[in-house]
Design an enzyme around this catalytic site. Structure first.
Site, PDB file in Angstrom:
ATOM      1  N   THR A  54      25.509  61.770  44.320  1.00 46.71           N
ATOM      2  CA  THR A  54      25.531  61.961  45.772  1.00 46.71           C
ATOM      3  C   THR A  54      26.957  61.977  46.293  1.00 46.71           C
ATOM      4  OG1 THR A  54      23.380  60.866  45.929  1.00 46.71           O
ATOM      5  CG2 THR A  54      24.635  61.065  47.956  1.00 46.71           C
ATOM      6  N   TYR A 141      22.693  57.437  32.352  1.00 45.97           N
ATOM      7  CA  TYR A 141      21.799  58.179  33.249  1.00 45.97           C
ATOM      8  C   TYR A 141      21.056  59.235  32.441  1.00 45.97           C
ATOM      9  CZ  TYR A 141      20.536  60.120  37.890  1.00 45.97           C
ATOM     10  OH  TYR A 141      19.870  60.534  39.025  1.00 45.97           O
ATOM     11  N   LYS A 167      19.215  54.353  33.600  1.00 50.41           N
ATOM     12  CA  LYS A 167      18.741  54.951  34.841  1.00 50.41           C
ATOM     13  C   LYS A 167      17.964  56.222  34.522  1.00 50.41           C
ATOM     14  CE  LYS A 167      20.131  56.655  39.369  1.00 50.41           C
ATOM     15  NZ  LYS A 167      21.227  57.023  40.270  1.00 50.41           N
TER      16      LYS A 167
END
Length: 303
Positions: A54, A141, A167
């Protein structure tokens, strides 16, 4: 901060990824970025991830990365832990990870290596080389080109004590259950699908009670209210907020590829914390979409 300390922090609470502030020329703005972090820090997020997805990590230069992580660390020192995004080719990811550690971040989120496909042996080598290049905590991730299996994660966990978190940004329930059952409490588990609130209750049932909220960037009170509703099994509040906010929000976000970041920057602007435009290859919301989001946010009241 020792990796085990970071893992304990990541086992509980809401996480978030601040957007990165750019001016109208697209250059990093440290002053407004610091104000953003000062605004968000008291709302109760367990940790903030600077220069993550983000935060447009994929569009940053190495020099900008240093400025962003340093600003985040200096601003949030003693308030909330900062994990830095790090990714790309193995040597680049190592350089980012080492820079984040040098500056004082508490750990990294190891983002996918992007373009090339890789075998499980290759992915294990990539993650391991990054882990062994630093002493602080690493969260890997699983997303895009990085899709680690339970076998691979078990190998990595055995060899790299500072790999403390996993994640999930894929949403493969069978894979997630297999990983959780195999690895148990060896990792912290974070939900990382875009607009994670929609999946939060289901992931909690799988053994993944912690997730990262992009909405926290511009609706921090609502994001925390939703998190507490999930934590307390308050299904009435969850369903109300999903119906009133998150599903209409998704309808805007899904209009165009890349809007998962763009809509967050639009929300920040509406909230009075303008982070400037997104960088190419992303595009900003158009006027109609911006107005739709503004109406949706205003209906939820002040934050």
């Amino acid at each position: 901060m020792q990796p085990i300390e970071l893992q304990k922090i990541l086992n509980h609470g809401l996480l978030s990824f601040p957007v990165t502030d750019f001016d109208q020329n697209g250059d990093f703005r440290a002053d407004t970025y610091a104000k953003r972090l000062e605004w968000l820090a008291p709302y109760g997020a367990s940790a903030l991830f600077a220069a993550g997805g983000t935060g447009e990590f994929f569009s940053l230069t190495p020099n900008e990365y240093t400025d962003i992580i340093k600003t985040a660390v200096d601003t949030c020192r003693g308030k909330v832990p900062i994990l830095a995004g790090a990714g790309g080719p193995t040597r680049a990811a190592i350089a980012y990870a080492q820079e984040a550690e040098r500056i004082g971040a508490q750990g990294i989120l190891l983002l996918p290596h992007y373009l090339t496909e890789a075998s499980q042996d290759g992915l294990v080598r990539h993650v391991e080389e990054v882990c062994k290049s630093v002493d602080f905590g690493v969260v890997v991730y699983n997303r895009g080109a990085c899709r680690l299996t339970p076998d691979s994660l078990e190998k990595l966990a055995d060899r790299n004590p500072n790999l403390i978190g996993f994640k999930d940004g894929i949403g493969d329930i069978e894979l997630m259950v297999s990983i959780w059952r195999r690895m148990g409490d060896r990792f912290s588990y974070l939900g990382g699908l875009p607009t994670a609130e929609v999946y939060a209750a289901a992931y909690k049932a799988l053994g993944v009670p912690v997730y990262s909220s992009a909405v926290f960037n511009f609706m921090p009170k609502l994001a925390m209210d939703f998190y507490h509703a999930v934590a307390n099994d308050d299904h009435a509040t969850q369903n109300r907020l999903i119906d009133e906010f998150f599903l209409p929000y998704l309808a805007i976000r899904n209009r165009k590829a890349g809007y998962a970041v763009s809509i967050v920057k639009a929300g920040a602007k509406i909230a009075g914390y303008d982070a400037g435009p997104v960088r190419a290859p992303l595009t900003d919301l158009n006027e109609e979409e911006f107005a739709m989001l503004e109406k949706l946010m205003r209906a939820q009241g002040p934050q």
